[in-house]
Design a protein around this motif. Structure first.
Motif, PDB file in Angstrom:
ATOM      1  N   GLY A  19      -3.827  -6.412  -2.358  1.00 28.08           N
ATOM      2  CA  GLY A  19      -4.574  -5.844  -1.228  1.00 28.08           C
ATOM      3  C   GLY A  19      -3.878  -6.013   0.110  1.00 28.08           C
ATOM      4  O   GLY A  19      -2.675  -5.785   0.247  1.00 28.08           O
ATOM      5  N   GLY A  20      -4.659  -6.467   1.102  1.00 32.84           N
ATOM      6  CA  GLY A  20      -4.192  -6.533   2.491  1.00 32.84           C
ATOM      7  C   GLY A  20      -2.877  -7.283   2.682  1.00 32.84           C
ATOM      8  O   GLY A  20      -2.041  -6.863   3.478  1.00 32.84           O
ATOM      9  N   ARG A  65       0.044  -5.092   1.495  1.00 30.55           N
ATOM     10  CA  ARG A  65       0.197  -4.006   2.481  1.00 30.55           C
ATOM     11  C   ARG A  65       0.887  -4.529   3.751  1.00 30.55           C
ATOM     12  O   ARG A  65       1.883  -3.968   4.205  1.00 30.55           O
ATOM     13  N   ASP A  87      -4.719 -12.973  -0.708  1.00 32.59           N
ATOM     14  CA  ASP A  87      -5.718 -12.902  -1.777  1.00 32.59           C
ATOM     15  C   ASP A  87      -5.017 -12.719  -3.108  1.00 32.59           C
ATOM     16  O   ASP A  87      -4.025 -11.994  -3.217  1.00 32.59           O
ATOM     17  N   ARG A 112     -10.375   0.253  -8.465  1.00 30.46           N
ATOM     18  CA  ARG A 112     -11.650   0.173  -7.756  1.00 30.46           C
ATOM     19  C   ARG A 112     -11.468  -0.005  -6.247  1.00 30.46           C
ATOM     20  O   ARG A 112     -12.421   0.007  -5.482  1.00 30.46           O
ATOM     21  N   ARG A 113     -10.238  -0.190  -5.814  1.00 28.69           N
ATOM     22  CA  ARG A 113      -9.986  -0.468  -4.390  1.00 28.69           C
ATOM     23  C   ARG A 113     -10.034   0.812  -3.566  1.00 28.69           C
ATOM     24  O   ARG A 113      -9.922   1.898  -4.094  1.00 28.69           O
ATOM     25  N   ASP A 114     -10.226   0.665  -2.246  1.00 27.71           N
ATOM     26  CA  ASP A 114     -10.537   1.850  -1.441  1.00 27.71           C
ATOM     27  C   ASP A 114      -9.362   2.780  -1.168  1.00 27.71           C
ATOM     28  O   ASP A 114      -9.435   3.977  -1.406  1.00 27.71           O
ATOM     29  N   ASP A 169     -19.218   3.727  -2.091  1.00 31.32           N
ATOM     30  CA  ASP A 169     -19.422   2.813  -0.966  1.00 31.32           C
ATOM     31  C   ASP A 169     -19.075   3.547   0.322  1.00 31.32           C
ATOM     32  O   ASP A 169     -17.908   3.797   0.618  1.00 31.32           O
ATOM     33  N   ARG A 212     -16.422   2.752   3.196  1.00 28.36           N
ATOM     34  CA  ARG A 212     -15.009   3.154   3.101  1.00 28.36           C
ATOM     35  C   ARG A 212     -14.670   4.275   4.079  1.00 28.36           C
ATOM     36  O   ARG A 212     -13.518   4.420   4.478  1.00 28.36           O
ATOM     37  N   ARG A 262     -13.875   2.475   7.112  1.00 27.76           N
ATOM     38  CA  ARG A 262     -12.645   1.719   6.862  1.00 27.76           C
ATOM     39  C   ARG A 262     -11.414   2.622   6.960  1.00 27.76           C
ATOM     40  O   ARG A 262     -10.375   2.219   7.482  1.00 27.76           O
ATOM     41  N   ARG A 298     -10.687   2.995  10.534  1.00 30.66           N
ATOM     42  CA  ARG A 298     -10.243   1.718  11.078  1.00 30.66           C
ATOM     43  C   ARG A 298      -8.782   1.423  10.698  1.00 30.66           C
ATOM     44  O   ARG A 298      -7.983   1.023  11.555  1.00 30.66           O
ATOM     45  N   PHE A 299      -8.436   1.634   9.443  1.00 34.02           N
ATOM     46  CA  PHE A 299      -7.040   1.382   9.049  1.00 34.02           C
ATOM     47  C   PHE A 299      -6.088   2.369   9.727  1.00 34.02           C
ATOM     48  O   PHE A 299      -4.986   1.996  10.144  1.00 34.02           O
ATOM     49  N   ARG A 319     -22.037  -4.766   8.235  1.00 32.68           N
ATOM     50  CA  ARG A 319     -20.775  -4.238   7.679  1.00 32.68           C
ATOM     51  C   ARG A 319     -20.183  -3.191   8.622  1.00 32.68           C
ATOM     52  O   ARG A 319     -18.967  -3.121   8.789  1.00 32.68           O
ATOM     53  N   LYS A 366     -13.208  -4.069  14.440  1.00 31.35           N
ATOM     54  CA  LYS A 366     -11.782  -3.999  14.072  1.00 31.35           C
ATOM     55  C   LYS A 366     -11.140  -2.729  14.630  1.00 31.35           C
ATOM     56  O   LYS A 366      -9.994  -2.751  15.086  1.00 31.35           O
TER      57      LYS A 366
END
Ligand code: ATP
Ligand code: MG
Length: 452
Positions: free
Chosen positions: A31-32, A35, A47, A115-117, A159, A162, A165, A168-169, A199, A206
């Motif tokens: 993940g993060g 990246r 993580d 399953r990740r965004d 979800d 996302r 998100r 935001r990213f 949330r 951010k």
């Protein structure tokens, strides 16, 4: 797909991975942190994703914390540092755009990554295997693209957070949101209404403290802000016809955001400083727009909005104060007495930020008299600094007499005493030469004789 890239994993994190793999399980950084490492940025936390079940992880380490056992997360303590270790999992069906109805553990890394965004968030890495990148995350990182893993509409339906998100990213990384992802975000924006305020707040903050807070415009254009921040949509739709302005209220806000540093309070203050303008808009005979009393109305609305988004009290109080006073000194010549009074009323702590807010506000206006306006802020700031330097009294704390001194000369404790102290402070704010024990006691004595 595996690519030959190297990531420097910190020693303690590597030790955690080594212990897990040494026991025969799989473990990867994910993940993060992957990246950010690939981007050459320092990850905030590392993580780990693993084939081992939480109980198996707990059996391997001396010190662990049950961070989120139901999601398969255990925090492993290694040399005083915590690492979140999460079992590969498949999120079950999402029934309400925010919670999977069940979480199932899996033994396959690929299922966990799926399953990740976003593709850029769906890469794993360890020294043995190198980069595991099944969805073109590295390519998207290199091209600067925000793209959902798989079908964007499905991912947003699972979800809705996302959606925010993705924006935001994009703002943090200066990336572009891929077309299909953006389109699905727009179509499903309304489902963000089911996401909790907490949330949304995390993502909005951010976004605000990112390199591109003005990417909030993308959220507006795609119908995202109207779901959780409709006041901003009204600002975007409110034109300003005035010599000092060249943008709509909303565009002015977006520009002003870019003129303060990446600080939560400052960015939120800019976001909200003019949010009340649409409410107080008037247009005169010449078609010029006016927004009388907008600072007070904006401060009131700012409080409502920040409470709705569940921000903490300290942030709310600081932001609202900056919003309320953002026009301080704009229309008057800098003057020591006014500055001392303002310090008394607004408080010393708010000031450095308040000057930053004022400068950002000016820089987002038309260039009419810009230099003069900025110079005026400079002069206010010089007065502010002079007052601090000379340690001039601007509050009861540094008044040369206290309540007990007044009681000593015959004043009775109570409300009246407080008023006398306030009167003495007024004299001192007017002229610091008043702030000696002798002069103030003499005055307090004179006031007492008038009482009798
Ligand atoms: P940062 O911590 O810098 O905000 P991050 O990528 O670490 O970025 P987190 O929110 O900490 O973001 O999440 C860690 C990882 O979990 C993400 O990289 C992503 O793979 C996954 N993830 C987080 N939130 C979601 C979500 N809502 N849907 C799908 N995957 C998610
Ligand atoms: Mg993180």
């Amino acid at each position: 797909m595996k690519r030959d890239v190297r990531i420097a994993i910190p020693e303690k994190g590597q030790a955690v991975i080594d212990i897990i793999t040494g026991a025969g399980y799989e473990a990867y950084m994910v993940g993060g942190c992957v990246r950010d490492s690939l981007l050459g940025r320092e990850p905030e936390d590392w993580d780990i994703t693993t084939s081992a079940k939480p109980e198996e992880i707990k059996a391997l380490f001396g010190r662990t914390i049950d961070t989120g056992l139901q999601h398969g997360t255990v925090t492993v303590m290694m040399g005083g540092e915590g690492f979140e270790v999460t079992t590969y999992r498949i999120d079950g069906e999402y029934k309400d755009s925010r919670h999977p109805s069940e979480v199932t553990f899996s033994s396959e890394l690929g299922e966990d990554l799926r399953r990740r965004d976003l593709t850029i968030n769906a890469m794993a890495y360890n020294q043995e295997e190198g980069l595991v990148d099944k969805f073109g995350g590295l390519e998207d990182l290199e091209a600067g693209i925000i793209r959902c893993v798989g079908n964007p509409a499905e991912r947003f339906q699972e979800d809705a957070l996302r959606i925010l998100r993705a924006v935001r990213f994009a703002a943090q990384l200066s990336f572009t949101i891929e077309e299909r992802t953006l389109e699905a975000a727009g179509e499903l924006a309304h489902t963000l209404s089911r996401i909790s305020a907490e949330r949304i707040q995390t993502e909005l903050v951010k976004l605000m403290v990112s390199r591109h807070p003005e990417y909030l415009r993308i959220a507006y254009t795609n119908g995202i802000t109207k779901v959780f921040f409709p006041e901003f949509d009204r600002a975007m739709e409110t034109k300003q016809r005035h010599i000092h302005h060249c943008y709509s209220v909303g565009e002015h806000i977006l520009h002003s955001l870019c003129h303060v540093k990446e600080d939560k309070v400052l960015r939120l203050a800019m976001l909200l400083h003019d949010i009340g303008k649409p409410k107080v808009l008037t247009v005169d005979e010449e078609g010029i727009t006016h927004f009388y009393n907008h600072a007070a109305v904006s401060a009131e609305m700012a409080e409502q909005i920040l409470r709705r988004l569940k921000l903490d009290n300290d942030t709310i109080q600081k932001v609202c104060k900056l919003v309320l006073y953002h026009d301080f000194g704009s229309a008057v010549e800098p003057d020591m007495r006014i500055m001392r009074r303002a310090l008394h009323k607004i408080g010393e702590d708010a000031f450095p930020d308040l000057f930053a807010v004022k400068r950002a506000d000016i820089l987002a206006q038309s260039d009419y008299q810009r230099q003069e306006k900025l110079e005026r802020v400079d002069r206010w700031q010089q007065l502010y600094e002079e007052i601090l330097e000379k340690q001039q009294c601007v509050s009861l704390k540094t008044l040369a007499v206290k309540g007990s001194d007044l009681i000593d000369i015959g004043w009775k404790p109570g409300k009246k005493l407080g008023e006398v102290l306030q009167k003495l402070l007024e004299l001192v704010l007017e002229d610091p030469a008043w702030n000696t024990r002798a002069r103030l006691l003499e005055e307090a004595g004179r006031l007492l004789s008038l009482e009798r």
